[in-house]
Design a protein around this motif. Structure first.
Motif, PDB file in Angstrom:
ATOM      1  N   SER A 160       0.701  -1.541  -0.286  1.00 16.99           N
ATOM      2  CA  SER A 160      -0.328  -0.100  -0.706  1.00 16.99           C
ATOM      3  C   SER A 160       0.743   1.501   0.076  1.00 16.99           C
ATOM      4  O   SER A 160       0.083   2.432  -0.345  1.00 16.99           O
ATOM      5  N   GLY A 161       2.041   1.618   0.397  1.00 12.30           N
ATOM      6  CA  GLY A 161       3.033   2.868   0.400  1.00 12.30           C
ATOM      7  C   GLY A 161       3.106   2.256   1.992  1.00 12.30           C
ATOM      8  O   GLY A 161       4.377   3.877   1.710  1.00 12.30           O
ATOM      9  N   ASP A 162       2.491   2.359   2.359  1.00  5.39           N
ATOM     10  CA  ASP A 162       2.354   2.880   4.422  1.00  5.39           C
ATOM     11  C   ASP A 162       4.138   3.004   5.013  1.00  5.39           C
ATOM     12  O   ASP A 162       4.262   3.368   5.284  1.00  5.39           O
ATOM     13  N   LEU A 163       4.311   1.369   4.440  1.00  2.00           N
ATOM     14  CA  LEU A 163       6.057   1.003   4.489  1.00  2.00           C
ATOM     15  C   LEU A 163       7.110   1.122   3.205  1.00  2.00           C
ATOM     16  O   LEU A 163       6.425   0.601   2.348  1.00  2.00           O
ATOM     17  N   ARG A 164       8.694   1.582   3.589  1.00  2.00           N
ATOM     18  CA  ARG A 164       9.535   1.292   2.566  1.00  2.00           C
ATOM     19  C   ARG A 164       9.926   0.264   2.751  1.00  2.00           C
ATOM     20  O   ARG A 164      11.256   0.343   3.931  1.00  2.00           O
ATOM     21  N   ALA A 165       9.414  -0.791   1.951  1.00  2.00           N
ATOM     22  CA  ALA A 165      10.787  -2.149   2.140  1.00  2.00           C
ATOM     23  C   ALA A 165      12.286  -2.334   1.652  1.00  2.00           C
ATOM     24  O   ALA A 165      12.371  -1.377   0.399  1.00  2.00           O
ATOM     25  N   LEU A 166      12.880  -1.815   2.512  1.00  2.00           N
ATOM     26  CA  LEU A 166      14.871  -1.945   1.807  1.00  2.00           C
ATOM     27  C   LEU A 166      15.279  -2.619   1.841  1.00  2.00           C
ATOM     28  O   LEU A 166      16.388  -2.225   0.954  1.00  2.00           O
ATOM     29  N   ALA A 167      15.197  -4.216   2.455  1.00  2.00           N
ATOM     30  CA  ALA A 167      15.441  -5.381   2.437  1.00  2.00           C
ATOM     31  C   ALA A 167      15.272  -6.144   2.673  1.00  2.00           C
ATOM     32  O   ALA A 167      14.426  -5.710   3.722  1.00  2.00           O
ATOM     33  N   ILE A 168      15.631  -7.528   2.912  1.00  2.00           N
ATOM     34  CA  ILE A 168      15.363  -8.689   2.685  1.00  2.00           C
ATOM     35  C   ILE A 168      16.770  -8.958   3.827  1.00  2.00           C
ATOM     36  O   ILE A 168      17.408  -9.295   3.054  1.00  2.00           O
ATOM     37  N   SER A 169      16.689 -10.478   4.707  1.00  4.36           N
ATOM     38  CA  SER A 169      17.476 -11.292   4.961  1.00  4.36           C
ATOM     39  C   SER A 169      17.660 -12.510   4.332  1.00  4.36           C
ATOM     40  O   SER A 169      18.151 -12.927   4.568  1.00  4.36           O
ATOM     41  N   TYR A 170      16.742 -12.946   3.431  1.00  2.00           N
ATOM     42  CA  TYR A 170      17.075 -13.828   3.009  1.00  2.00           C
ATOM     43  C   TYR A 170      18.417 -13.769   1.560  1.00  2.00           C
ATOM     44  O   TYR A 170      18.942 -12.698   1.517  1.00  2.00           O
ATOM     45  N   PRO A 171      18.622 -15.757   1.505  1.00  5.12           N
ATOM     46  CA  PRO A 171      20.214 -15.165   1.089  1.00  5.12           C
ATOM     47  C   PRO A 171      19.972 -14.912  -0.588  1.00  5.12           C
ATOM     48  O   PRO A 171      21.202 -14.072  -1.171  1.00  5.12           O
ATOM     49  N   GLU A 172      18.653 -15.089  -1.405  1.00  3.10           N
ATOM     50  CA  GLU A 172      18.382 -15.274  -2.704  1.00  3.10           C
ATOM     51  C   GLU A 172      17.438 -14.212  -2.417  1.00  3.10           C
ATOM     52  O   GLU A 172      16.235 -13.791  -1.676  1.00  3.10           O
ATOM     53  N   ALA A 173      17.060 -12.867  -4.043  1.00  2.00           N
ATOM     54  CA  ALA A 173      16.286 -12.996  -4.289  1.00  2.00           C
ATOM     55  C   ALA A 173      14.598 -14.082  -4.265  1.00  2.00           C
ATOM     56  O   ALA A 173      15.017 -14.578  -4.094  1.00  2.00           O
ATOM     57  N   ILE A 174      13.372 -12.711  -3.643  1.00  2.00           N
ATOM     58  CA  ILE A 174      12.139 -13.647  -3.944  1.00  2.00           C
ATOM     59  C   ILE A 174      11.828 -13.520  -5.228  1.00  2.00           C
ATOM     60  O   ILE A 174      11.202 -12.869  -4.880  1.00  2.00           O
ATOM     61  N   GLU A 175      11.191 -14.449  -6.179  1.00  2.00           N
ATOM     62  CA  GLU A 175       9.857 -13.904  -6.461  1.00  2.00           C
ATOM     63  C   GLU A 175       8.237 -12.702  -6.119  1.00  2.00           C
ATOM     64  O   GLU A 175       7.926 -13.792  -5.050  1.00  2.00           O
ATOM     65  N   GLY A 176       8.156 -12.450  -6.103  1.00  2.00           N
ATOM     66  CA  GLY A 176       7.441 -11.378  -5.432  1.00  2.00           C
ATOM     67  C   GLY A 176       7.928 -10.818  -4.972  1.00  2.00           C
ATOM     68  O   GLY A 176       6.904 -10.041  -4.079  1.00  2.00           O
ATOM     69  N   ILE A 177       8.884 -10.375  -4.283  1.00  2.00           N
ATOM     70  CA  ILE A 177       9.106  -9.427  -3.223  1.00  2.00           C
ATOM     71  C   ILE A 177      10.176  -8.292  -4.298  1.00  2.00           C
ATOM     72  O   ILE A 177      11.321  -9.167  -4.779  1.00  2.00           O
ATOM     73  N   GLU A 178       9.976  -7.368  -4.117  1.00  2.00           N
ATOM     74  CA  GLU A 178      11.067  -6.070  -5.129  1.00  2.00           C
ATOM     75  C   GLU A 178      12.240  -5.578  -4.047  1.00  2.00           C
ATOM     76  O   GLU A 178      13.285  -5.721  -4.621  1.00  2.00           O
ATOM     77  N   ALA A 179      11.675  -5.740  -2.956  1.00  2.00           N
ATOM     78  CA  ALA A 179      13.040  -5.571  -1.729  1.00  2.00           C
ATOM     79  C   ALA A 179      14.349  -6.464  -1.960  1.00  2.00           C
ATOM     80  O   ALA A 179      14.019  -7.603  -1.895  1.00  2.00           O
ATOM     81  N   GLN A 180      15.518  -6.352  -2.460  1.00  2.00           N
ATOM     82  CA  GLN A 180      16.118  -7.013  -2.399  1.00  2.00           C
ATOM     83  C   GLN A 180      17.472  -7.248  -1.232  1.00  2.00           C
ATOM     84  O   GLN A 180      17.559  -7.022  -0.149  1.00  2.00           O
ATOM     85  N   PRO A 181      17.941  -8.654  -1.128  1.00  2.00           N
ATOM     86  CA  PRO A 181      18.406  -9.837  -0.368  1.00  2.00           C
ATOM     87  C   PRO A 181      19.355  -8.505   0.139  1.00  2.00           C
ATOM     88  O   PRO A 181      20.918  -7.749  -0.862  1.00  2.00           O
ATOM     89  N   LEU A 182      19.893  -8.930   1.328  1.00  2.00           N
ATOM     90  CA  LEU A 182      22.018  -7.204   2.232  1.00  2.00           C
ATOM     91  C   LEU A 182      22.737  -7.949   1.099  1.00  2.00           C
ATOM     92  O   LEU A 182      23.034  -7.252   1.465  1.00  2.00           O
ATOM     93  N   LYS A 183      22.562  -9.936   1.172  1.00  2.00           N
ATOM     94  CA  LYS A 183      23.994  -9.742   0.215  1.00  2.00           C
ATOM     95  C   LYS A 183      24.203  -8.981  -0.757  1.00  2.00           C
ATOM     96  O   LYS A 183      24.870  -8.304  -1.841  1.00  2.00           O
ATOM     97  N   ALA A 184      23.154  -9.103  -1.660  1.00  2.00           N
ATOM     98  CA  ALA A 184      23.023  -8.497  -3.040  1.00  2.00           C
ATOM     99  C   ALA A 184      23.382  -7.064  -2.641  1.00  2.00           C
ATOM    100  O   ALA A 184      23.535  -6.235  -4.187  1.00  2.00           O
ATOM    101  N   GLN A 185      22.493  -6.116  -1.859  1.00  2.00           N
ATOM    102  CA  GLN A 185      23.419  -4.836  -1.408  1.00  2.00           C
ATOM    103  C   GLN A 185      25.037  -4.244  -1.162  1.00  2.00           C
ATOM    104  O   GLN A 185      24.942  -2.972  -0.560  1.00  2.00           O
ATOM    105  N   GLY A 186      25.220  -5.851  -0.932  1.00  2.00           N
ATOM    106  CA  GLY A 186      26.986  -5.560   0.285  1.00  2.00           C
ATOM    107  C   GLY A 186      27.289  -5.495   1.265  1.00  2.00           C
ATOM    108  O   GLY A 186      27.665  -5.266   1.729  1.00  2.00           O
ATOM    109  N   ILE A 187      25.594  -6.180   1.742  1.00  2.00           N
ATOM    110  CA  ILE A 187      25.714  -6.225   3.532  1.00  2.00           C
ATOM    111  C   ILE A 187      25.866  -7.784   3.647  1.00  2.00           C
ATOM    112  O   ILE A 187      25.200  -8.330   3.251  1.00  2.00           O
ATOM    113  N   ASP A 188      27.021  -8.450   4.273  1.00  2.00           N
ATOM    114  CA  ASP A 188      27.548  -9.972   4.083  1.00  2.00           C
ATOM    115  C   ASP A 188      27.066 -10.289   5.382  1.00  2.00           C
ATOM    116  O   ASP A 188      26.744 -10.719   6.385  1.00  2.00           O
TER     117      ASP A 188
END
Length: 323
Positions: free
Chosen positions: A218-246
């Motif tokens: 709905s846009g009330d919250l902004r998702a910055l990252a997910i903690s899963y090791p790989e990207a997940i279909e249907g979730i726009e937020a990218q993994p921390l690892k994909a953003q350079g955070i190990d």
């Protein structure tokens, strides 16, 4: 409190007792009681009821009841389960990473070596969110904010020492700040944490993606990252690892039997659960709930718990919740 817990224990034992004398000779004849060691509506309750639904709809159990025994991050239910389910082929317990943390922080009398791991079931990606009004547009922005003033970065999440708390500490450490100084506010439910974020009382929040999916979409919250090791279909937020955070941290959930069950009963339960998670019905449910298939059989799950306990102890020690 003692009286209340005694009443919960009595309710659990009565409910479980109805199934405790049925032999587990064939999976389709199973009459099970699954303890969710938390209140209704939470992650463990959802996992227990999902297993209940699919085991019955696929014919891998004749009947399944779910009983809720909340308290102390699952350790109240765990103690009752250990004491009441010994040797029973019909009583099961749902648990996960938050229970591992609660066992350590509460110095609980029992840990997961006291029960019989049957299978790891699901992996719920944790999501890092900020309110839509937040100046932080990216994960890098948030990391810079933490580095600038760790104590003014206020986090909202679930129970102290749980997966949400652990992830906030790991992110704080990755930002170059002292994880022992993480300013974490533990809320009893996702609704309370959501209200705190929308009310501007906290900087960021962590929870299972599914719990806040509606507010993210709905846009009330902004998702910055997910903690899963790989990207997940249907979730726009990218993994921390994909953003350079190990960092990766999976909010896993598994299913356990009581201590001392026979090899035959264990094999029957393992087979019933394996057939359930391999079914199209289970895969459809995972997709509908936004959960990832994180299945591991008993031997692999047992080894995973041992390594996970060591990792969780290390994380909690860094924030002063374990020795």
């Amino acid at each position: 409190m003692t009286f209340f817990r005694s009443r919960l224990a009595a309710a659990w034992l009565i409910a479980a007792g109805a199934a405790s004398f049925a032999p587990a000779a064939m999976a389709q004849d199973l009459e099970l009681t699954i303890m969710a060691p938390a209140g209704a509506g939470g992650g463990w309750d959802s996992a227990a009821r999902a297993l209940q639904e699919v085991m019955m709809s696929t014919g891998n159990a004749r009947s399944v009841q779910v009983v809720n025994v909340p308290g102390a991050g699952g350790t109240v239910g765990l103690a009752q389960f250990v004491q009441g389910a010994a040797g029973s082929p019909n009583q099961l317990l749902v648990g996960g990473i938050t229970m591992v943390g609660a066992i350590i922080t509460n110095k609980a009398p029992y840990d997961l070596t006291a029960v019989t791991p049957l299978a790891r079931l699901t992996g719920d990606p944790l999501v890092v969110v900020v309110p839509a009004s937040s100046p932080y547009q990216t994960m890098s922005d948030l990391m810079e904010g933490i580095k600038g003033d760790v104590e003014r970065t206020i986090w909202a999440g679930g129970s102290a020492g749980g997966a949400d708390h652990m992830l906030s500490a790991l992110i704080t450490q990755a930002a170059g700040a002292d994880p022992a100084k993480v300013n974490y506010v533990a809320y009893s439910g996702g609704g309370e944490a959501l209200a705190a974020m929308l009310g501007g009382q906290v900087t960021a929040g962590i929870s299972g993606y599914g719990e806040w999916q509606g507010q993210i979409e709905s846009g009330d919250l902004r998702a910055l990252a997910i903690s899963y090791p790989e990207a997940i279909e249907g979730i726009e937020a990218q993994p921390l690892k994909a953003q350079g955070i190990d960092i990766e941290l999976v909010n896993w959930r598994g299913i356990f039997a009581g201590p001392g069950i026979s090899d035959e009963d264990k094999a029957t339960l393992e087979q019933a659960i394996a057939k359930t998670v391999e079914s199209p019905e289970w895969q459809d449910l995972l997709k509908a709930r936004g959960w990832s298939d994180y299945y591991a059989p008993s031997d692999e799950f047992t080894a995973f718990i041992a390594s996970e306990s060591e990792r969780v102890t290390s994380i909690l020690t860094s924030i002063g919740l374990a020795e």
